[in-house]
Scaffold this active site. Structure first.
Site, PDB file in Angstrom:
ATOM      1  N   HIS A 125       0.814  -1.212   0.000  1.00  0.00           N
ATOM      2  CA  HIS A 125       0.000   0.000   0.000  1.00  0.00           C
ATOM      3  C   HIS A 125       0.849   1.265   0.000  1.00  0.00           C
ATOM      4  CE1 HIS A 125       1.025  -1.250   4.015  1.00  0.00           C
ATOM      5  NE2 HIS A 125       0.832  -0.017   4.454  1.00  0.00           N
ATOM      6  N   ASP A 299      -5.806  -2.243  -2.204  1.00  0.00           N
ATOM      7  CA  ASP A 299      -4.573  -1.463  -2.222  1.00  0.00           C
ATOM      8  C   ASP A 299      -3.736  -1.775  -3.459  1.00  0.00           C
ATOM      9  OD1 ASP A 299      -3.814  -4.030  -1.447  1.00  0.00           O
ATOM     10  OD2 ASP A 299      -2.188  -3.303  -0.178  1.00  0.00           O
ATOM     11  N   ARG A 304      -5.167  -5.991   0.431  1.00  0.00           N
ATOM     12  CA  ARG A 304      -5.953  -5.346   1.483  1.00  0.00           C
ATOM     13  C   ARG A 304      -7.288  -4.877   0.912  1.00  0.00           C
ATOM     14  NH1 ARG A 304      -2.067  -2.144   5.634  1.00  0.00           N
ATOM     15  NH2 ARG A 304      -0.221  -3.467   5.434  1.00  0.00           N
ATOM     16  N   LYS A 399      -3.363 -12.570   2.368  1.00  0.00           N
ATOM     17  CA  LYS A 399      -4.638 -11.867   2.472  1.00  0.00           C
ATOM     18  C   LYS A 399      -5.094 -11.510   1.073  1.00  0.00           C
ATOM     19  CE  LYS A 399      -2.080  -7.733   4.057  1.00  0.00           C
ATOM     20  NZ  LYS A 399      -0.902  -8.338   4.695  1.00  0.00           N
TER      21      LYS A 399
END
Length: 577
Positions: A125, A299, A304, A399
Site C-alpha cells: 500500500h 490497495d 488489502r 490476504k
C-alpha cells in the site's frame, strides 16, 4: 532458439537488506543502485535449497509499480543463470499478491509443471513512482511468504555476498501471452507470459456462487462501486465484476493500473480512498448524488480491502468477524463448516466472540500473514484477518482484497435472496448492526505516528516495557489524565508460541490490559526509510469509551522528550454513534 552464457559478477554487500514479514521495501533510488537488486535476488537463491532453484518453476510478477518491468528482466536473467527451468510472468508483469499465491498453489503448466516459489514485486500500500517505494519478497511452495528461517538466511547472505550470477539474455516481451525458449549451459530455459486474471478467476468461481452475486448486482435496487486506487486490482476488476458478475463498467473507479498509482497513495482507508469515500456519502462535503449500496477498495497489490455501505464504514475488525459469522450459510466453499478462525494481536476481539458463540478454534497471532499460513497448512484455520485492512481464508496463503469484496457480496446476496423482487433491501449497515445486536459491538481506534526517529521510537518502546514493572506508577499516569478510566491490571510484551511448529516469536508488541477488558497496544511498524509507531485501544463491548479517548493523550504524554517529530494520522476514526 537463443543460446545464452552465464557470467559471475563481483559485488559488495549493501547495508540494511533485511527482509521483514513483507519482504524488502526501500525507495526506488535505493533499488536502482548498481547491483542492489541483484545482491538481494542472489542472496535469496543462495538461501533456498537446491531443489527450489535448479530445475524449478518460479513466478515473477507484481503490482506494476515503477521499476517493476526492469526488475522482472533482471530476475529473469538471474534465474536462468542459477539453473531455474522456467519463469511464469503475468501479462505486463501484473499479478496481485493473492493471485501469485493462487498461481503457485493452483496453476499447472502445459507440461505438467508446478511453481515452487515466486518473487513478488510490490511495496503493498506504499506510494509508487520514481521517487517513491519499491519492494520485493519471496513466497514459498505453499503460496505464502518465506518464513523467518529463510528470510534470516537471505539477510545473512546479503551481508557477505561477493558475486552474483546473470545470463546474457535479451529482454523478454512481457506484453503478449506466449512462451519464449532459450538454451544455456544447463539446458532449456523458458519464459511463459500468461493472462493475469484467468487462474485467479477460476479459483474465485470455485469458492463463491457467482450466479447469486450476479442476481444481486443486476437488481435495480442494488448499486455497486469498486476502487482499485490504480493498483493491480484493476487488472481483475473488469473481468470479475463487469464481465462475470454483470456490474456496470461505470461502477469501477481508478481501475487502470499505473506505475505511480495515479500519484495517489494506494492504501484502502478513509484517508486515502478519497474518491470512493466521497461517492459513498462519507466525505466531509456532502454529495448530491445518492450513494451506492455497497462500495469497496483494494490497495496497490490488491491484498488489502476496505468495505463501505451507503454512508457507512465497516471496520476491518468487524469485517472479518461478520464474514466468519456468515460464511457457512453464504459462501459455498465453507458449507461444510469452518476449521477455525484467527486474528492478529492488535485486531479487536470481535472475532473472538464469534468463535466462542460458534464453538470454533480460535488463535491470536503476531502481525504477519505467515503465522496464519502455518495454521492453515495444518488445517486449523479457515478465515483470518488483521486490523490493517487485511482479510483472507485458506484458499491461498496471503490476504486477499478481492476475495473479501466477493465475500461481502455473497453475504448481501444471501441476505437478500428473497426480496430482490420486492421488499426492503438488507443493507451493509443492517448486516453490521444485526451482528452487533447478536455478538456485541467492539469499539477501537488506531493512531499512527509516522516519520518517527528510529532511536527515539526504540527508547519509547523500552520505556513502555519499563513502566510495566510498576503498574502502580502506570495507574498513577492514568488517573492523572482521566479519573474515570479503569485500572491497568496487566502489562506484557506479546509472545506467540506457534501451535504447529512450536516456534516462539517474542517482542511482538506491548500490551496494557485494563480491568474492564479494554487494551492499549503499541508496536513499531517498519516501512521504507520510516519508523512508525501504531497505538491501539480497543475491545469495549457496548459502552466503555474512557480508555479509547484516553489512549491518544497517554501516548502523547509518554512520547514527550522521547520523540523528536511525529505526524498523527487518524486512520480509523472512532464512531461513538
Amino acid at each position: 532458439m537463443v543460446v545464452f552464457k552465464v557470467s559471475k559478477v563481483d559485488t559488495k554487500p549493501f547495508d540494511g537488506q533485511k527482509p521483514g514479514t513483507s519482504g524488502l521495501r526501500k525507495k526506488v533510488k535505493v533499488f536502482t543502485q548498481p547491483n542492489y537488486l541483484h545482491n538481494f535476488v542472489q542472496s535469496t537463491f543462495n538461501a533456498l535449497s537446491a531443489d527450489k532453484v535448479r530445475g524449478a518453476t518460479l513466478v515473477v510478477s507484481g503490482d506494476g509499480r515503477y521499476y517493476s518491468k526492469d526488475a522482472i528482466q533482471i530476475i529473469t536473467k538471474m534465474s536462468a543463470a542459477n539453473g531455474v527451468r522456467r519463469i511464469w510472468v503475468g501479462q505486463n508483469g501484473l499479478l496481485s499478491t493473492p493471485a501469485v499465491s493462487a498461481v503457485i498453489r493452483e496453476r499447472v503448466g502445459a507440461d505438467g509443471s508446478k511453481a515452487t516459489g515466486a518473487f513478488i514485486l510490490t511495496a503493498s500500500h506504499n506510494p509508487g513512482g520514481p521517487h517513491e517505494d519499491f519492494g520485493i519478497k519471496y513466497n514459498m511452495e505453499n503460496g505464502g511468504p518465506a518464513p523467518e528461517a529463510i528470510t534470516d538466511k537471505i539477510y545473512e547472505n546479503t551481508k557477505t555476498i561477493k558475486e552474483y550470477l546473470i545470463a546474457d539474455l535479451p529482454d523478454v516481451d512481457i506484453t503478449t501471452p506466449g512462451v519464449t525458449n532459450f538454451t544455456g549451459p544447463e539446458g532449456q530455459f523458458d519464459v511463459e507470459v500468461f493472462d493475469s486474471a484467468s487462474d485467479y478467476l477460476k479459483l474465485m468461481k470455485s469458492i463463491f456462487d457467482f450466479e447469486s452475486i450476479r442476481k444481486l448486482l443486476s437488481s435495480p435496487k442494488f448499486s455497486f462501486c469498486y476502487d482499485a486506487l490504480h493498483g493491480v486490482g484493476g487488472a481483475y476488476a473488469k473481468c470479475i465484476f463487469v464481465e462475470e458478475l454483470g456490474a456496470q463498467e461505470s461502477s469501477l473507479l481508478n481501475c487502470t493500473p499505473k506505475e505511480d498509482f495515479g500519484g495517489g497513495h494506494p492504501d484502502p482507508n478513509l484517508t486515502y480512498a478519497k474518491e470512493l469515500v466521497a461517492r459513498m456519502g462519507l466525505g466531509k462535503s456532502g454529495t448530491q448524488d445518492e450513494p451506492p449500496e455497497f462500495g469497496a477498495a483494494s490497495d496497490g497489490d490488491a491484498d488489502r480491502n476496505m468495505i463501505l455501505g451507503k454512508r457507512f464504514f465497516v471496520t476491518p475488525s468487524d469485517s472479518v468477524a461478520i464474514i466468519a459469522a456468515n460464511a457457512v450459510d453464504a459462501i459455498p466453499y465453507f458449507s461444510a463448516g469452518l476449521k477455525g478462525v484467527a486474528r492478529s494481536m492488535p485486531t479487536s476481539a470481535a472475532l473472538d466472540v464469534v468463535a466462542k458463540h460458534l464453538n470454533l478454534k480460535f488463535f491470536e497471532v503476531p502481525t504477519g500473514w505467515k503465522y496464519f499460513g502455518n495454521l492453515m497448512d495444518a488445517g486449523l484455520c479457515s478465515i483470518c484477518g488483521e486490523e490493517s485492512f487485511g482479510t483472507g481464508s485458506d484458499h491461498i496463503r496471503e490476504k486477499d482484497g478481492i476475495w473479501a469484496v466477493l465475500a461481502w457480496l455473497s453475504i448481501l446476496a444471501h441476505k437478500n435472496k428473497e426480496n430482490l423482487g420486492g421488499g426492503k433491501l438488507v443493507t451493509v449497515e443492517d448486516i453490521v448492526r444485526q451482528h452487533w445486536a447478536t455478538y456485541g459491538r467492539h469499539y477501537y481506534t488506531r493512531y499512527d505516528y509516522e516519520n518517527v526517529d528510529a532511536e527515539a521510537a526504540k527508547k519509547l518502546m523500552a520505556y513502555l516495557v519499563q513502566l510495566q514493572s510498576s503498574l502502580a506508577d502506570v495507574n498513577g499516569i492514568v488517573s492523572g489524565i482521566r479519573k474515570d478510566v479503569s485500572k491497568v491490571v496487566h502489562g506484557d510484551e506479546f509472545e506467540y508460541k506457534d501451535p504447529v511448529d512450536g516456534s516462539i516469536s517474542k517482542h511482538q508488541g506491548i500490551r496494557y490490559l485494563f480491568e474492564d477488558g479494554s487494551r492499549l497496544v503499541s508496536f513499531i511498524m517498519k516501512a521504507p526509510g520510516v519508523s512508525s509507531l501504531a497505538a491501539f485501544a480497543n475491545d469495549f463491548n457496548l459502552g466503555e469509551f474512557a480508555a479509547v479517548i484516553f489512549v491518544k493523550e497517554l501516548m502523547l504524554i509518554l512520547m514527550i522528550g522521547l520523540v523528536d517529530s511525529l505526524f498523527l494520522l487518524d486512520i480509523l476514526p472512532l464512531d461513538l454513534l
